[in-house]
Design a protein around this motif. Structure first.
Motif, short mmCIF file in Angstrom:
data_model
loop_
_atom_site.label_atom_id
_atom_site.label_comp_id
_atom_site.label_asym_id
_atom_site.label_seq_id
_atom_site.Cartn_x
_atom_site.Cartn_y
_atom_site.Cartn_z
N ASN A 73 85.61 108.94 -0.88
CA ASN A 73 84.99 108.93 -2.19
C ASN A 73 84.87 110.33 -2.78
OD1 ASN A 73 83.55 108.31 -4.49
ND2 ASN A 73 81.80 107.42 -3.44
N PRO A 74 85.97 110.92 -3.24
CA PRO A 74 85.90 112.27 -3.80
C PRO A 74 84.98 112.34 -5.03
CG PRO A 74 88.19 111.53 -3.68
CD PRO A 74 87.34 110.42 -3.18
N GLU A 75 84.95 111.26 -5.81
CA GLU A 75 84.09 111.24 -6.99
C GLU A 75 82.61 111.30 -6.57
OE1 GLU A 75 83.69 108.64 -11.10
OE2 GLU A 75 85.14 108.05 -9.58
N GLY A 76 82.28 110.61 -5.50
CA GLY A 76 80.92 110.67 -4.97
C GLY A 76 80.56 112.06 -4.48
N VAL A 132 69.99 106.26 -8.21
CA VAL A 132 70.61 105.01 -7.75
C VAL A 132 70.93 104.09 -8.91
CG1 VAL A 132 69.71 105.09 -5.40
CG2 VAL A 132 68.43 103.86 -7.15
N LEU A 133 70.06 104.03 -9.91
CA LEU A 133 70.36 103.17 -11.07
C LEU A 133 71.60 103.64 -11.81
CD1 LEU A 133 66.90 102.30 -12.67
CD2 LEU A 133 68.35 100.88 -11.23
N VAL A 134 71.72 104.95 -12.01
CA VAL A 134 72.87 105.48 -12.73
C VAL A 134 74.17 105.19 -11.97
CG1 VAL A 134 74.00 107.63 -13.43
CG2 VAL A 134 71.60 107.23 -14.03
N LEU A 135 74.16 105.43 -10.67
CA LEU A 135 75.38 105.19 -9.89
C LEU A 135 75.71 103.70 -9.78
CD1 LEU A 135 75.01 107.78 -7.00
CD2 LEU A 135 76.37 107.95 -9.08
N ASP A 140 78.94 101.57 -11.89
CA ASP A 140 79.26 100.28 -11.28
C ASP A 140 79.75 100.45 -9.84
OD1 ASP A 140 79.31 97.51 -11.35
OD2 ASP A 140 81.41 97.44 -11.95
N TRP A 141 79.08 101.36 -9.10
CA TRP A 141 79.42 101.56 -7.70
C TRP A 141 78.68 100.54 -6.86
CZ3 TRP A 141 79.10 107.56 -6.70
CH2 TRP A 141 80.15 108.19 -7.37
N ASP A 142 79.30 100.12 -5.76
CA ASP A 142 78.62 99.20 -4.86
C ASP A 142 77.62 99.96 -4.00
OD1 ASP A 142 80.07 100.46 -2.81
OD2 ASP A 142 81.55 98.87 -2.68
N ILE A 143 76.87 99.22 -3.20
CA ILE A 143 75.82 99.83 -2.39
C ILE A 143 76.39 100.83 -1.40
CG2 ILE A 143 74.09 99.31 -0.60
CD1 ILE A 143 73.49 96.73 -2.21
N ALA A 144 77.47 100.47 -0.73
CA ALA A 144 78.05 101.36 0.28
C ALA A 144 78.55 102.66 -0.33
CB ALA A 144 79.19 100.65 1.01
N THR A 145 79.21 102.59 -1.47
CA THR A 145 79.73 103.78 -2.14
C THR A 145 78.59 104.67 -2.60
OG1 THR A 145 81.66 102.52 -2.87
CG2 THR A 145 81.23 104.59 -4.00
N THR A 146 77.54 104.05 -3.15
CA THR A 146 76.37 104.81 -3.60
C THR A 146 75.70 105.48 -2.41
OG1 THR A 146 76.05 103.26 -5.42
CG2 THR A 146 74.16 104.64 -4.81
N ALA A 147 75.53 104.76 -1.32
CA ALA A 147 74.90 105.32 -0.12
C ALA A 147 75.70 106.50 0.41
CB ALA A 147 74.77 104.24 0.96
N GLU A 148 77.01 106.35 0.45
CA GLU A 148 77.86 107.43 0.95
C GLU A 148 77.75 108.66 0.05
OE1 GLU A 148 82.54 108.56 1.61
OE2 GLU A 148 82.01 106.52 1.06
N ALA A 149 77.79 108.46 -1.25
CA ALA A 149 77.72 109.58 -2.19
C ALA A 149 76.40 110.33 -2.09
CB ALA A 149 77.93 109.09 -3.62
#
Length: 178
Positions: A73-76, A132-135, A140-149
C-alpha cells in the motif's frame, strides 16, 4: 558494436532500472497527489499544511521508492507519512502559540469530496477518529488497508470508526433539533 565489461553491464542495467523506477514513481505521484492532499486536508483541516505534508511525504517516498513500491500500500505509506509530518508541525507550532483546529474556510473545502458542514463536524472530532473516517469513507479503503496505513490493528479501526460515526451522528442530530 560496443563491448562492455561485466561491471559496465551492471551499471547500464542499474541505470535502466532507475529510469524505469523514476517513471513508475512519476506515474504514482501524478495519479495520487491531489487525492492525498484532499485526504490529509480533510483530516487536519488546514489546506496549506496538508499540501506541504503531502509534498514532504512524496519526497521521502521518492528517496525510498524501491522499498515502498514493493509494498502492498504505497498510498497508505504516503498518507501516514504526511499525517505524521503534519502532526509534528502542529506540535512545533503549539510550542510557540496555542493552535486551535479550524477548517480553513467552509467555502474553501467545498468540492466534490467534502461538504463544508461535514468538514466542520469532522474538525470537531479527535484526530484518530477523523483519520479513520476519512480513510474509510473518503478514500473508500477497507479495514485492513486502513489498519496497515495507520499502523494499528483492524479491531482498532473498527472501534474508532464506530465511535467516530456515533459522535458525528450525535453532532448532526443535535444541530437538527430546535
Amino acid at each position: 558494436m560496443a563491448v562492455f565489461t561485466a561491471g559496465q553491464e551492471r551499471a547500464v542495467e542499474a541505470k535502466e532500472t532507475a529510469v524505469a523506477d523514476s517513471r513508475s514513481f512519476a506515474a504514482f505521484y501524478a495519479d495520487t497527489r491531489d487525492r492525498m492532499v484532499r485526504t490529509v486536508w480533510a483530516t487536519i483541516g488546514d489546506r496549506e499544511l496538508a499540501a506541504d505534508a503531502v509534498d514532504e511525504a512524496f519526497t521521502r517516498a521518492f528517496e525510498r521508492w524501491d522499498g515502498i513500491a514493493d509494498g502492498t500500500n504505497p498510498e497508505g505509506w504516503v498518507y501516514r507519512t504526511a499525517l505524521n509530518w503534519a502532526t509534528s508541525r502542529f506540535r512545533s507550532l503549539s510550542v510557540r502559540r496555542r493552535y486551535q483546529h479550524k477548517v480553513s474556510s467552509p467555502e474553501a473545502l467545498e468540492d466534490r469530496y467534502t461538504h463544508p458542514e461535514l468538514a466542520a463536524h469532522l474538525a470537531a472530532l479527535p484526530l484518530e477518529q477523523r483519520t479513520v473516517l476519512v480513510l474509510r469513507y473518503l478514500l473508500d479503503w477497507d479495514i485492513a488497508t486502513t489498519a496497515e496505513a495507520l499502523g494499528i490493528a483492524p479491531g482498532t479501526v473498527r472501534s474508532r470508526t464506530a465511535r467516530a460515526s456515533a459522535a458525528l451522528r450525535a453532532r448532526i442530530d443535535l444541530r437538527d433539533k430546535p
